[in-house]
Design a protein around this motif. Sequence first.
Motif, PDB file in Angstrom:
ATOM      1  N   VAL A 105       0.833  -1.206   0.000  1.00 28.89           N
ATOM      2  CA  VAL A 105       0.000   0.000   0.000  1.00 28.89           C
ATOM      3  C   VAL A 105       0.869   1.258   0.000  1.00 28.89           C
ATOM      4  O   VAL A 105       0.622   2.210  -0.756  1.00 28.89           O
ATOM      5  N   SER A 106       1.913   1.257   0.832  1.00 32.15           N
ATOM      6  CA  SER A 106       2.796   2.431   0.929  1.00 32.15           C
ATOM      7  C   SER A 106       3.576   2.672  -0.354  1.00 32.15           C
ATOM      8  O   SER A 106       4.050   3.776  -0.603  1.00 32.15           O
ATOM      9  N   HIS A 107       3.695   1.637  -1.170  1.00 35.95           N
ATOM     10  CA  HIS A 107       4.410   1.759  -2.439  1.00 35.95           C
ATOM     11  C   HIS A 107       3.717   2.749  -3.369  1.00 35.95           C
ATOM     12  O   HIS A 107       4.369   3.404  -4.199  1.00 35.95           O
ATOM     13  N   VAL A 108       2.390   2.864  -3.242  1.00 32.64           N
ATOM     14  CA  VAL A 108       1.644   3.776  -4.115  1.00 32.64           C
ATOM     15  C   VAL A 108       1.001   4.934  -3.342  1.00 32.64           C
ATOM     16  O   VAL A 108       0.840   6.029  -3.878  1.00 32.64           O
ATOM     17  N   PHE A 109       0.613   4.682  -2.076  1.00 27.69           N
ATOM     18  CA  PHE A 109       0.009   5.737  -1.262  1.00 27.69           C
ATOM     19  C   PHE A 109       1.131   6.444  -0.504  1.00 27.69           C
ATOM     20  O   PHE A 109       1.343   6.243   0.677  1.00 27.69           O
ATOM     21  N   THR A 110       1.870   7.284  -1.218  1.00 21.43           N
ATOM     22  CA  THR A 110       3.111   7.862  -0.717  1.00 21.43           C
ATOM     23  C   THR A 110       2.908   9.278  -0.183  1.00 21.43           C
ATOM     24  O   THR A 110       1.943   9.959  -0.563  1.00 21.43           O
ATOM     25  N   PRO A 111       3.827   9.758   0.675  1.00 23.80           N
ATOM     26  CA  PRO A 111       3.761  11.152   1.114  1.00 23.80           C
ATOM     27  C   PRO A 111       3.785  12.134  -0.062  1.00 23.80           C
ATOM     28  O   PRO A 111       3.120  13.174  -0.030  1.00 23.80           O
ATOM     29  N   ARG A 112       4.536  11.812  -1.101  1.00 24.14           N
ATOM     30  CA  ARG A 112       4.603  12.695  -2.275  1.00 24.14           C
ATOM     31  C   ARG A 112       3.242  12.795  -2.959  1.00 24.14           C
ATOM     32  O   ARG A 112       2.806  13.888  -3.350  1.00 24.14           O
ATOM     33  N   HIS A 356       1.387   0.016  13.559  1.00 26.22           N
ATOM     34  CA  HIS A 356       0.027   0.359  13.151  1.00 26.22           C
ATOM     35  C   HIS A 356      -0.215   1.867  13.189  1.00 26.22           C
ATOM     36  O   HIS A 356      -1.377   2.302  13.190  1.00 26.22           O
ATOM     37  N   TYR A 357       0.863   2.643  13.212  1.00 28.90           N
ATOM     38  CA  TYR A 357       0.714   4.103  13.131  1.00 28.90           C
ATOM     39  C   TYR A 357      -0.151   4.441  11.921  1.00 28.90           C
ATOM     40  O   TYR A 357       0.003   3.870  10.835  1.00 28.90           O
ATOM     41  N   CYS A 358      -1.078   5.374  12.099  1.00 29.51           N
ATOM     42  CA  CYS A 358      -2.083   5.681  11.088  1.00 29.51           C
ATOM     43  C   CYS A 358      -1.470   5.992   9.722  1.00 29.51           C
ATOM     44  O   CYS A 358      -0.730   6.967   9.574  1.00 29.51           O
ATOM     45  N   LEU A 359      -1.797   5.167   8.722  1.00 23.67           N
ATOM     46  CA  LEU A 359      -1.257   5.357   7.383  1.00 23.67           C
ATOM     47  C   LEU A 359      -1.813   6.623   6.731  1.00 23.67           C
ATOM     48  O   LEU A 359      -1.182   7.215   5.861  1.00 23.67           O
ATOM     49  N   GLY A 360      -2.998   7.048   7.152  1.00 29.60           N
ATOM     50  CA  GLY A 360      -3.608   8.244   6.577  1.00 29.60           C
ATOM     51  C   GLY A 360      -3.293   9.523   7.329  1.00 29.60           C
ATOM     52  O   GLY A 360      -3.891  10.570   7.044  1.00 29.60           O
ATOM     53  N   ALA A 361      -2.347   9.479   8.273  1.00 30.72           N
ATOM     54  CA  ALA A 361      -2.030  10.672   9.063  1.00 30.72           C
ATOM     55  C   ALA A 361      -1.600  11.832   8.180  1.00 30.72           C
ATOM     56  O   ALA A 361      -2.005  12.983   8.397  1.00 30.72           O
ATOM     57  N   GLY A 362      -0.782  11.550   7.178  1.00 27.56           N
ATOM     58  CA  GLY A 362      -0.304  12.608   6.293  1.00 27.56           C
ATOM     59  C   GLY A 362      -1.439  13.262   5.533  1.00 27.56           C
ATOM     60  O   GLY A 362      -1.457  14.498   5.354  1.00 27.56           O
ATOM     61  N   LEU A 363      -2.412  12.464   5.090  1.00 30.66           N
ATOM     62  CA  LEU A 363      -3.550  13.018   4.353  1.00 30.66           C
ATOM     63  C   LEU A 363      -4.373  13.926   5.261  1.00 30.66           C
ATOM     64  O   LEU A 363      -4.797  15.014   4.845  1.00 30.66           O
TER      65      LEU A 363
END
Length: 409
Positions: A105-112, A356-363
């Motif tokens: 998931v992180s491979h495509v849902f990136t901070p950039r 399990h830190y929130c993956l959507g935190a950046g969004l």
Amino acid sequence: MTELSDVSARQASRDSGIPRLTFADGGTAVLAWLKGMRDDQPAWYDESNGTWSLFRYNDIVRALRDTDTFCSDPSRSLPPEVAENAEGSMVSIDPPRHGRLRGLVSHVFTPRLVEQLAPRIEGIVDDLLDRALADRSGRFDLVGDLAYELPVIVIGELLGLPASDRDFLVRCADEFYAVEHDDPFNGEYMESMQSTLDELNSYMLDHAQLRRREPADDLMTALALAEIEGERLSDREIRNFAVLLLTAGHITTTALLGNTVLALGENPGVMAAWRAGTVDPAPVMEEVLRHRSPFTEVYRFTTTDVEIGGAVIPADQLVRVWLVSGNRDERQFADPDEFRLGRTTGRHLGFGMGIHYCLGAGLARVETTAALRVLARRTREITPVSDELKFYDAPGIFCLRSLPVTFHR
């Protein structure tokens, strides 16, 4: 601002028993009770529903980081029909499967990718404010007219979902948190949530399968095509991430934006500095995440007997990990009930901690920053109507349901 004393906290805990565990009153009763529990029963067994609770910061951090002892697999303690529905979701699996799934998931849902959304998010905020600021009464509901709709639109566009389905997505997101009760194990709540989840699961699975057949320029397609060392996500895993992004990602942004504007209203000096551009919104949001944690608790399951908080929790027990209590622990944060910028000690738990830190935190941060930027540009003054606030009356979230504000353009 809520001020809590040792005396009032202990009195609330001992004389009144367990309060309604929701934040519908702005958190006053529950926060007082949590302080009493931190002091007197940091690891507590609730006989009414057979769960354990952890209240102190260090115990919470240990539970979040030690996935060998405190796992996320619901099959250990929950009914099979509930556990089965969570299978393959990032919040309900541990290493090594968790690393594989999060990596894909992180491979495509990136901070950039998230940062690149900022201009579009500002455009959506402008569109929503066009309608809200047209109100001739000089007031609007910052949550109902902006903070609630914004993340649904952003997430829907990000996933490539049809705009015509927006009302359906808003309804589903709302139904997760609209039931008024004080127990997350309440049968009515679980039945309602399961019904909504079934609808969303079916909807997202259809779109995941569609993107396999008909690729497009959206996150759903990117998830379907993501590959690391020959591994790809299954349709079910794509579905589960999309559902998680909508349900958790939606309410997180709604809470963060609403709670931030409320905090600005409660702290005139910070409000003036924000308007003057002399304070970065980032530390304001981080203190909001500590002071009014959007998600108040998460759950873990013990894999073995474990001594923690002065008690021994047996294996295969459901543990409520009270993030909101850890964020108010005076052992970690000086004067924790005060909203204070520039804290140099302690890391808040607003988005969790560990794998399990929130993956959507950046969004959530980008959406809130964009909204604050547009609000500062389009209003000269904005003031919360403090005696008309309404918080969600459901356990697990510290989120405004309505935040009326007055404004001057």
